[in-house]
Design an enzyme around this catalytic site. Structure first.
Site, PDB file in Angstrom:
ATOM      1  N   ASP A   1      -2.776 -18.268   0.757  1.00  0.00           N
ATOM      2  CA  ASP A   1      -3.775 -18.984  -0.052  1.00  0.00           C
ATOM      3  C   ASP A   1      -4.430 -20.091   0.777  1.00  0.00           C
ATOM      4  OD1 ASP A   1      -1.271 -20.220  -0.067  1.00  0.00           O
ATOM      5  OD2 ASP A   1      -1.343 -20.809  -2.182  1.00  0.00           O
TER       6      ASP A   1
ATOM      7  N   TYR B   1       0.827  -1.210   0.000  1.00  0.00           N
ATOM      8  CA  TYR B   1       0.000   0.000   0.000  1.00  0.00           C
ATOM      9  C   TYR B   1       0.861   1.260   0.000  1.00  0.00           C
ATOM     10  CZ  TYR B   1      -4.642  -1.992   0.956  1.00  0.00           C
ATOM     11  OH  TYR B   1      -5.843  -2.631   0.874  1.00  0.00           O
TER      12      TYR B   1
ATOM     13  N   ASP C   1      -6.415  -7.039   4.328  1.00  0.00           N
ATOM     14  CA  ASP C   1      -7.545  -6.389   3.644  1.00  0.00           C
ATOM     15  C   ASP C   1      -8.414  -7.457   2.982  1.00  0.00           C
ATOM     16  OD1 ASP C   1      -9.078  -4.263   2.467  1.00  0.00           O
ATOM     17  OD2 ASP C   1      -8.010  -4.628   0.584  1.00  0.00           O
TER      18      ASP C   1
ATOM     19  N   LYS D   1       3.250 -15.239   2.694  1.00  0.00           N
ATOM     20  CA  LYS D   1       3.430 -15.978   1.433  1.00  0.00           C
ATOM     21  C   LYS D   1       4.920 -16.262   1.314  1.00  0.00           C
ATOM     22  CE  LYS D   1       1.908 -17.647  -2.547  1.00  0.00           C
ATOM     23  NZ  LYS D   1       1.057 -18.859  -2.626  1.00  0.00           N
TER      24      LYS D   1
ATOM     25  N   ASP E   1     -12.423  -9.151   4.265  1.00  0.00           N
ATOM     26  CA  ASP E   1     -13.661  -9.145   3.456  1.00  0.00           C
ATOM     27  C   ASP E   1     -14.182 -10.576   3.343  1.00  0.00           C
ATOM     28  OD1 ASP E   1     -13.428  -6.379   3.001  1.00  0.00           O
ATOM     29  OD2 ASP E   1     -14.017  -6.566   0.894  1.00  0.00           O
TER      30      ASP E   1
HETATM   31  C1  IPM Z   1     -10.377  -1.149   4.055  1.00  0.00           C
HETATM   32  C2  IPM Z   1     -10.566  -0.549   2.697  1.00  0.00           C
HETATM   33  C3  IPM Z   1      -9.391   0.378   2.399  1.00  0.00           C
HETATM   34  C4  IPM Z   1      -8.125  -0.468   2.386  1.00  0.00           C
HETATM   35  C5  IPM Z   1      -9.515   1.211   1.104  1.00  0.00           C
HETATM   36  C6  IPM Z   1     -10.770   2.043   1.073  1.00  0.00           C
HETATM   37  C7  IPM Z   1      -8.299   2.068   0.877  1.00  0.00           C
HETATM   38  O1  IPM Z   1     -10.694  -1.553   1.746  1.00  0.00           O
HETATM   39  O2  IPM Z   1     -10.259  -0.371   5.031  1.00  0.00           O
HETATM   40  O3  IPM Z   1     -10.369  -2.361   4.166  1.00  0.00           O
HETATM   41  O4  IPM Z   1      -7.821  -1.108   1.384  1.00  0.00           O
HETATM   42  O5  IPM Z   1      -7.448  -0.477   3.416  1.00  0.00           O
HETATM   43 MG    MG Z   2     -10.911  -3.476   2.553  1.00  0.00          MG
END
Ligand code: IPM
Ligand code: MG
Length: 355
Positions: free
Chosen positions: A219, A141, A243, A186, A247
């Site tokens: 993975d 990032y 990240d 990884k 999700d």
């Molecule tokens: C999160 C989001 C952010 C990230 C984006 C909006 C930059 O996906 O907080 O998980 O990737 O960190």
């Molecule tokens: Mg995110």
């Protein structure tokens, strides 16, 4: 003395979920006699439009001067073509970096009442209680990047010190929980991951001999999260893996809209935000799930203001609403009935007042 909270509603569904979180925080503060000084500042696309920058100086100054910062969400198609350094997301990354928030805590729990909202079988979801600790100020990032019309690169860099501090933060949490830590990397491909694994192995062996330690490749971790989610306690991993995995993990709970987070540094204000994005497709429709935001408010009360009782009150109000079948459409129950963002927030407030 009152505690200063700066709210950054941001873009898309950000303002509407932030309004619900702020109302819950202010209500519980009233009930518990916690003095707050709340203010709002612009951030992300909203700040690009009004101030020409996704993280205006005045916003950063207000955040630095606070006890805690609450963020809704940033980004949206409207700013897809602005120069990279001006994207709304750069505001958020800049804020995380400026405040030194290297550890992002993302708890994942499952409620039996919501098991039908998850694509996984109910028996897999029993006893899931995971704390993902995502490294937040390093890795790909923040590495050097460049792009021409025909090629591009992003670089991932970590120092041993960056790995050490986030591993310690995660291991300290594991000690207070079930005593297990899973480090995800990884290491079969990436040098940053080989360094990560070496440093993590050393820290855990030298400083946390009481912990059960597991190392997984990312993975495999993605797969194990679905096949044996209840086996995990604390997961610690680098920025981008964290990240992606969170999700994925949100689907154990039932929806991306449910998960809160806290971003912590070694000193200074910390940042609280739901893990979801700005969801521009549903912005303004009053359908976004405000649970992740409201629960981030609970994390703020617990971690930044040290009011565990007020935090627990918000958490049980949210749980009680969900269990009574008050749901936004993303986690709707068998009766198919759903309420909007505002109605859910109002139900949480009513629950807080009646508890
Ligand atoms: C999160 C989001 C952010 C990230 C984006 C909006 C930059 O996906 O907080 O998980 O990737 O960190
Ligand atoms: Mg995110």
């Amino acid at each position: 003395m009152s505690s200063k909270i700066v709210f950054l509603p941001g873009d898309g569904v950000g303002p509407s979920v932030t309004a619900q979180a702020r109302a819950a925080i202010e209500t519980v503060a009233d009930i518990h006699g916690i003095a707050l000084q709340c203010s709002e500042a612009r951030m992300g696309g909203a700040a690009i439009d009004a101030d020409g920058s996704p993280l205006p100086e005045s916003t950063l100054a207000a955040c630095r001067d606070s006890d805690a910062v609450f963020l809704g969400a940033v980004g949206g198609p409207k700013w897809a073509n602005v120069p990279v350094e001006l994207r709304p997301e750069q505001g958020l990354l800049g804020l995380r970096k400026a405040l030194g928030l290297f550890a992002n805590l993302r708890p994942v729990i499952t409620l039996p009442a919501l098991s039908s909202a998850s694509p996984l079988k109910a028996e897999r979801l029993a006893n899931v209680d995971i704390m993902v600790v995502r490294e937040l100020t390093g890795g790909i990032y923040f590495g050097k990047r460049a792009r021409t019309d025909t090629s591009a690169f992003d670089t991932c860099e970590y120092t041993a010190e960056e790995i050490e501090r986030v591993c310690r933060a995660a291991a300290d949490l594991a000690k207070k929980r079930r005593g297990k830590i899973t480090s995800v990397d990884k290491a079969n491909v990436l040098d940053t991951s080989r360094l990560w694994r070496d440093v993590a192995t050393q820290i855990f062996a030298d400083e946390y001999p009481e912990l059960e330690v597991e190392h997984l490749l990312v993975d495999a971790a993605a797969m194990h999260l679905l096949s044996r989610p209840a086996d995990f306690d604390v997961i610690v991993t680098e920025n981008m893996f964290g990240d992606i995995l969170t999700d994925e993990a949100s689907m154990l709970a039932g929806s991306l809209g449910l998960l809160p987070s806290a971003s912590i540094g070694s000193e200074g204000p910390s940042l609280y935000e739901p893990i979801h994005g700005s969801a521009p497709d549903i912005a303004g429709l009053d359908v976004a799930n405000p649970c992740g935001a409201i629960l981030s408010g609970a994390m703020l009360l617990r971690h930044a203001l040290h009011h565990a009782g007020a935090a627990a009150a918000i958490e049980s109000a949210v749980t009680s609403c969900l269990e009574r079948g008050i749901r936004t459409r993303d986690v709707v129950g068998a009766d198919g009935k759903s309420v909007g963002t505002e109605a859910f927030g109002a139900a949480v407030i009513a629950e807080l007042k009646s508890a």
